[in-house]
Design an enzyme around this catalytic site. Structure first.
Site, PDB file in Angstrom:
ATOM      1  N   ASP A   8       3.826  10.842  -0.131  1.00  0.00           N
ATOM      2  CA  ASP A   8       2.801  11.695   0.484  1.00  0.00           C
ATOM      3  C   ASP A   8       3.505  12.895   1.121  1.00  0.00           C
ATOM      4  OD1 ASP A   8       3.941  10.718   2.787  1.00  0.00           O
ATOM      5  OD2 ASP A   8       2.092   9.908   3.636  1.00  0.00           O
ATOM      6  N   CYS A  65       6.605   7.252   2.231  1.00  0.00           N
ATOM      7  CA  CYS A  65       5.690   7.917   3.165  1.00  0.00           C
ATOM      8  C   CYS A  65       6.447   8.069   4.480  1.00  0.00           C
ATOM      9  CB  CYS A  65       4.368   7.167   3.303  1.00  0.00           C
ATOM     10  SG  CYS A  65       4.469   5.501   3.981  1.00  0.00           S
ATOM     11  N   THR A  67       6.641   6.015   7.099  1.00  0.00           N
ATOM     12  CA  THR A  67       7.287   4.750   7.477  1.00  0.00           C
ATOM     13  C   THR A  67       7.593   3.834   6.297  1.00  0.00           C
ATOM     14  OG1 THR A  67       5.129   3.715   7.683  1.00  0.00           O
ATOM     15  CG2 THR A  67       6.053   4.712   9.699  1.00  0.00           C
ATOM     16  N   HIS A  98      15.270 -12.025  -3.006  1.00  0.00           N
ATOM     17  CA  HIS A  98      14.373 -13.074  -2.485  1.00  0.00           C
ATOM     18  C   HIS A  98      12.903 -12.856  -2.832  1.00  0.00           C
ATOM     19  CE1 HIS A  98      17.144 -14.801   0.897  1.00  0.00           C
ATOM     20  NE2 HIS A  98      17.830 -14.473  -0.187  1.00  0.00           N
ATOM     21  N   HIS A 132      14.225 -18.661  -5.699  1.00  0.00           N
ATOM     22  CA  HIS A 132      13.081 -18.261  -4.867  1.00  0.00           C
ATOM     23  C   HIS A 132      11.771 -18.221  -5.653  1.00  0.00           C
ATOM     24  CE1 HIS A 132      15.493 -17.282  -1.358  1.00  0.00           C
ATOM     25  NE2 HIS A 132      16.377 -16.734  -2.185  1.00  0.00           N
TER      26      HIS A 132
END
Ligand code: RB5
Length: 145
Positions: A8, A65, A67, A98, A132
């Protein structure tokens, strides 16, 4: 490897560097935007990238973005997507080992382009650890309910 990229307005400043870096690794990049510094809505780009990955038109995705969090929340609404935020080299490896993440998300307001490129390289080169798989299958079961 085909990589879908999306960001963004918070990620646009580092977009070019990231795309060039990923291409330098020998990957083909599908640029899903954004294409200007104008304020925009991150879910639009999260969906475009997630759609490419979920339909297997792209092998993996990258979402940037402010964060990384909004992008991951939005992308994870799409079936088959495991979009994970990372914030250092260790978590970049762990989301592959994982969580079998198929999209890496990162925050351009909290890390430099160089740092994020180094995480992307680790993410793309790190293999899922089959031990996993049972947990990943449980995530898929939740998705199918
Ligand atoms: C945009 O200001 C910001 O909210 C967005 O880039 C992202 O950080 C959301 O999670």
């Amino acid at each position: 490897m085909k990589i879908a990229f999306g960001c963004d307005h918070a990620g646009i400043k580092i977009k070019e560097q990231i795309i060039k870096f990923v291409e330098s690794l020998g990957c083909q990049v599908i640029d899903c935007g954004t294409f200007s510094e104008q304020s925009c809505d991150y879910p639009d780009f999260a969906f475009k990238v997630a759609d490419f990955v979920s339909k297997k038109t792209a092998d993996k995705g990258i979402l940037i973005c402010g964060t990384g969090i909004g992008m991951s929340i939005a992308a994870n609404k799409v079936k088959g997507i495991r979009a994970a935020v990372c914030w250092n080299k260790e978590t970049a490896a762990l989301i592959a080992q994982h969580n079998n993440a198929n999209i890496i998300c990162a925050g351009a307001r909290f890390a430099s382009a160089d740092e994020i490129c180094s995480w992307i390289k680790i993410f793309l080169e790190t293999k899922f650890e089959e031990r996993h798989l049972k947990r990943i299958n449980k995530i898929t079961e939740i998705e199918q309910k």
